[in-house]
Design a protein around this motif. Sequence first.
Motif, PDB file in Angstrom:
ATOM      1  N   ARG A 144      -4.089   2.862   3.310  1.00 57.49           N
ATOM      2  CA  ARG A 144      -4.308   1.468   3.694  1.00 57.49           C
ATOM      3  C   ARG A 144      -4.877   0.648   2.542  1.00 57.49           C
ATOM      4  NH1 ARG A 144      -7.824   2.013   8.401  1.00 57.49           N
ATOM      5  NH2 ARG A 144      -6.013   3.041   9.300  1.00 57.49           N
ATOM      6  N   GLU A 174      -7.330  16.401  12.323  1.00 55.86           N
ATOM      7  CA  GLU A 174      -7.363  15.034  12.844  1.00 55.86           C
ATOM      8  C   GLU A 174      -8.143  14.100  11.931  1.00 55.86           C
ATOM      9  OE1 GLU A 174      -9.339  12.852  16.681  1.00 55.86           O
ATOM     10  OE2 GLU A 174      -8.218  14.712  17.061  1.00 55.86           O
ATOM     11  N   LYS A 175      -9.288  14.566  11.449  1.00 56.49           N
ATOM     12  CA  LYS A 175     -10.090  13.729  10.555  1.00 56.49           C
ATOM     13  C   LYS A 175      -9.438  13.610   9.187  1.00 56.49           C
ATOM     14  CE  LYS A 175     -14.693  14.053  12.627  1.00 56.49           C
ATOM     15  NZ  LYS A 175     -14.350  14.762  13.871  1.00 56.49           N
ATOM     16  N   GLU A 182      -6.855  11.003   9.316  1.00 55.87           N
ATOM     17  CA  GLU A 182      -7.505   9.691   9.301  1.00 55.87           C
ATOM     18  C   GLU A 182      -7.930   9.311   7.881  1.00 55.87           C
ATOM     19  OE1 GLU A 182     -11.176   7.168  11.370  1.00 55.87           O
ATOM     20  OE2 GLU A 182     -10.819   9.261  11.961  1.00 55.87           O
ATOM     21  N   LEU A 218     -15.984   7.670   6.251  1.00 57.65           N
ATOM     22  CA  LEU A 218     -15.756   8.415   7.491  1.00 57.65           C
ATOM     23  C   LEU A 218     -16.957   9.273   7.856  1.00 57.65           C
ATOM     24  CD1 LEU A 218     -11.997   9.478   7.295  1.00 57.65           C
ATOM     25  CD2 LEU A 218     -13.039   7.444   8.294  1.00 57.65           C
ATOM     26  N   ARG A 250      -4.767   8.365   5.849  1.00 61.08           N
ATOM     27  CA  ARG A 250      -4.212   7.066   6.245  1.00 61.08           C
ATOM     28  C   ARG A 250      -5.140   5.921   5.847  1.00 61.08           C
ATOM     29  NH1 ARG A 250      -1.415   8.806  12.084  1.00 61.08           N
ATOM     30  NH2 ARG A 250       0.151  10.167  11.106  1.00 61.08           N
ATOM     31  N   SER A 251      -6.432   6.172   5.885  1.00 66.11           N
ATOM     32  CA  SER A 251      -7.375   5.151   5.415  1.00 66.11           C
ATOM     33  C   SER A 251      -7.178   4.886   3.933  1.00 66.11           C
ATOM     34  CB  SER A 251      -8.812   5.606   5.689  1.00 66.11           C
ATOM     35  OG  SER A 251      -9.050   5.741   7.068  1.00 66.11           O
ATOM     36  N   LYS A 274      -2.375   2.065  13.469  1.00 66.75           N
ATOM     37  CA  LYS A 274      -3.103   0.811  13.696  1.00 66.75           C
ATOM     38  C   LYS A 274      -2.369  -0.396  13.120  1.00 66.75           C
ATOM     39  CE  LYS A 274      -7.691   2.953  13.830  1.00 66.75           C
ATOM     40  NZ  LYS A 274      -9.052   2.979  13.234  1.00 66.75           N
ATOM     41  N   LYS A 313     -19.143   7.037   9.691  1.00 70.50           N
ATOM     42  CA  LYS A 313     -18.564   6.750  11.004  1.00 70.50           C
ATOM     43  C   LYS A 313     -18.841   7.872  11.993  1.00 70.50           C
ATOM     44  CE  LYS A 313     -14.054   5.968  13.246  1.00 70.50           C
ATOM     45  NZ  LYS A 313     -12.607   5.758  13.017  1.00 70.50           N
ATOM     46  N   TYR A 314     -18.697   9.121  11.541  1.00 71.04           N
ATOM     47  CA  TYR A 314     -18.857  10.267  12.435  1.00 71.04           C
ATOM     48  C   TYR A 314     -20.213  10.952  12.297  1.00 71.04           C
ATOM     49  CZ  TYR A 314     -13.873   9.765  13.307  1.00 71.04           C
ATOM     50  OH  TYR A 314     -12.653   9.276  13.683  1.00 71.04           O
ATOM     51  N   ASP A 355       0.593   4.482   9.565  1.00 67.18           N
ATOM     52  CA  ASP A 355      -0.658   4.027  10.158  1.00 67.18           C
ATOM     53  C   ASP A 355      -0.394   3.461  11.552  1.00 67.18           C
ATOM     54  OD1 ASP A 355      -3.129   3.006  10.731  1.00 67.18           O
ATOM     55  OD2 ASP A 355      -3.284   1.770   8.935  1.00 67.18           O
TER      56      ASP A 355
END
Length: 761
Positions: free
Chosen positions: A435, A424-425, A428, A409, A431-432, A449, A412-413, A447
Motif C-alpha cells: 500500500r 494472517e498477520k 497483512e 502492526l 499488503r500494508s 480494503k 496495533k496488536y 488489498d
Amino acid sequence: MIQSESRDSRSFPVVKIHADLVITGGGLSGVCCAITAARQGLKVVLAQDRSVLGGNSSSEVRLWVLGATSHMGNNNRWAREGGVIDEILVENMYCNPEGNPIIMDMILLDKVVSEPNIELLLNTSVYDVVKKDADTIEFVKAYCSQSQTSFELHAPLFCDASGDGVVGFLSGAAFRMGAESKNEFGEQFAPTEEYGELLGHSLYFYSKDTGVPVKFVPPSFALNDITKIPRFKSFNSQEFGCKLWWIEYGGRLDTVHDTEKIKWELWKIVYGVWNYIKNSGNFPEAETLTLEWVGMIPGKRESRRFIGDYLLRQQDIVEQRTHPDAVAFGGWSIDLHPSDGVYSSAPGCNQWHSKGIYQIPYRSLYSKNIKNLFLAGRIISVSHVAFGSSRVMATSAYVAQASAMAAVLCKKYNCKPADLLPKEKMIELQRSLARIGQFIPGADVIDEKDLVQQATIIASSELQLKELEEDIERVSLDLSVAQMIPVEKGQIPEVYFHAYAAEQAILHAEIRASSRINSFTPDTCLAKFELPVQPGKNCLRLKTDIEVSASQYVFVTIHKCPSVSVSRSEKRITGILSVFNTVNPAVSNYGKQEAPDEIGMDSFEFWCPQRRPAGHNLALKFEHPLNVFKAGNIRNGIARPVSAPNAWVADFSDKSPTLTITWESPKHLKKILLSFDSDFDHPMESVLMSHPENVMPFCVRNYAIYDDRDNLLFEKKGNYQTRNEIVLDEAITTNKLVIRVEHPSEYSPAAVFEVRCYEEL
C-alpha cells in the motif's frame, strides 16, 4: 545572569521522551524507517549521532545510493526500490540532477522534519541500554554533545539502524562479526583466510579546477611511497569521490573499535594520492586543480551482523529462493572485497551477480533473543557472503521500511516482532507494505480494503501496440541488441523490422526468454534465425510457432554485425525497453559472467539498457498488436513491470486519456492513491553523477480527479513523483471517480500503474 561558585559535582540535564518506536541511527535506513512509521501514526524518536542525516549518502561521506539496479549494469530490470527510498531518490533527481551532496542533505532533513510524528535528535549518541528483563529493552540513554543534554528514550519497540549495531550490542543481542567458513552454510563463495573476513572503510576526496596554477604541500603524515598501493597506476586527475571506492582499508582490524585508527590510515592514503597527482609530474593537466574536500569520517562497510530467526545466505540470493514472510528484495551483486583493501594485490572487489532479484524475509529483521528489537540497514541477519549483496544503501533502506511497518502492526496488536510470523498477520504486513509502494516479488498483495477491487474500470483508450515507428536515425550493430516485448500466454507474435546493410551478410537473430519466472536474463533460446541481407534496405521477418505458457517478456535479439544498421523509434513507452549485450566494468560486467564451478554462482550473459538520451527502442512492427496495457492492470497489486507492464497505457491518439472507476452503490472515499511511472530502471545515483533529466519521461505530470457529479476533487500540475497520495479534507460519497491525465509528451503516452481508494486513513 547565571553565576555558580559551588564546587559540588554537577550533571547534565536529563530529558525523558516516550514514543512508540525509538530508532537509533539517522542514515538512509533510519530515515526511511522513521518516515514510514511516522506516516502510519507512530510517535517516533530518531537519534542520530552526526549533525546531518544520510550516513554514507550524506555530505560527510558522499557515497552514491545504489541497490538492485546496480548502475544499470545487471539483468535486474525495473528494480529500483520503492516506498520512501524511491520518493527520496526521485525528489533528489528533481531538485539535484547534478548530484550535489549538500542538496541531498537538505532533502533528507526536509523529509524528516516535515513529519510531525518524528522527534529528531541530531548530534545525539546512544551509549547505554536499560533492560526491563533479560530479553526486553526498557529504554536507551543518549547524549547530545552540542546541547550537553542527556536523554532517556522510552518505547515498547526499538529499531537499531546504527550500522554498527550499538543498541543490539549493548542490549545483548546475538551477533556475528567476520566470515563464516564454506562448511557452515555450504556457501561456496565464502572467502579464504588470505582474502580476509571483513570489508574495510573508505574515505573520499573531491577536487576542482580553479583555472589558475595551484600548488600542494602535503602534510607530514601523507603516504610518501605511492607504490605501496599495488593499483597506484589507476589513479588519475579526473576521478574523485566515490569513483575511488577502492580507497579502502581496515578489514584486518576491528572495524568498530579501530575506526579512528582506520580513518588516520585513510587520510594518509588520500593525501598521499593527491600529492602523487599534483607533484609527481605524471599529471600536467592537474596543475590548476585544487583539493576541495576530504572526508572527515570514513564510510563503513561491515562490522557486526545480528542474528534473527533466519540467516540469509548465498543460496537464497543465487537461487532466488522464496520465503512466505518476504517483505523486501535485494539485487546488488554478491560483492566482497579483500580485507587488505587498497594495499591488496587482489582486485578491489569480487562481484558476482545473480539472474534476478531475491526475496528478503521478515525473520531476518529482528533479534532472535531481544524480543522488542528490530534490525534495519546493513546489520540484519545475513551471512558474510549474503551481506556482500544486502549491505548496499538502497537495499538497507528498503529493509528498514519493512521493519517500520512491522512496528506499526506490533503496536496495533500489542505484540512483539516475532509474533507477526503467523500467516494472517504476515499477509497483512505484506499488503500494508504494498500500500505504501513496497514491491515484494512473489507476494500476494491484493488489498481487500482497496475499493477499486470492487469497481468497474473503463478507459477512454488502451494502447494496442502495433508498431514502434522508424522515426530517428539508425544505429549500427556494433553491439548485439534485444528489444524486450511483453507477450501474453500463447503464440509469440510475428515481428518485422528493417535492416540496412553496407554489404551482403548473414544477420543472426533469436527470440529468447528467461528461464526464471519474473526475471530478465535472456538465457533460453526459443527460436533462431539466419537472415540473409543485401546492400541497402532489407525488410526482415521473425516468425515462430513457439507458444509461451504464461505472460512474460521475450527478447527479440539481433546479434552483432557492424556492417548492418537497424531502425530505431523515438517512442518511449512504459514497460517497453531495449537492452544491449555490453560491458559495465563499474559492476564487474564484461558482457558475460563466467563463474568458476567452485564458487556456487551462475554463468550468463548481461543484457542491459543504455542510459538516456541513448537507449532508444528498436523500430519493430507486430503481426498482431500487443494488447497488454489494459485498464484492469491498475488493480492487480503490482505497480511496476514484472512479467508484464502492469500499467494502463492510453493510446497515443487519445486527446484526453481518462479512467472511469464505477461502483454499483455509492462509496465513502477519504484517500486516493495513484502510482505513475518514474522509470524504476533508472538507478538515480544520488551524488557525483549527473543525469540528463530531472523528471522521468514516462511520468504523468498533470491530472485531475472528479466525482460522479463532475465536481473537481483534486488537481495536480507538474507531478514528478511515483506515488501521489491524496487525502481529501472531508470524506465524499460517490459511485464514480473520473481520472483525467495528460500524455507526458508526444513520444510517451500517459500511463498509470495503480489506483487505490480507501474509506479511511
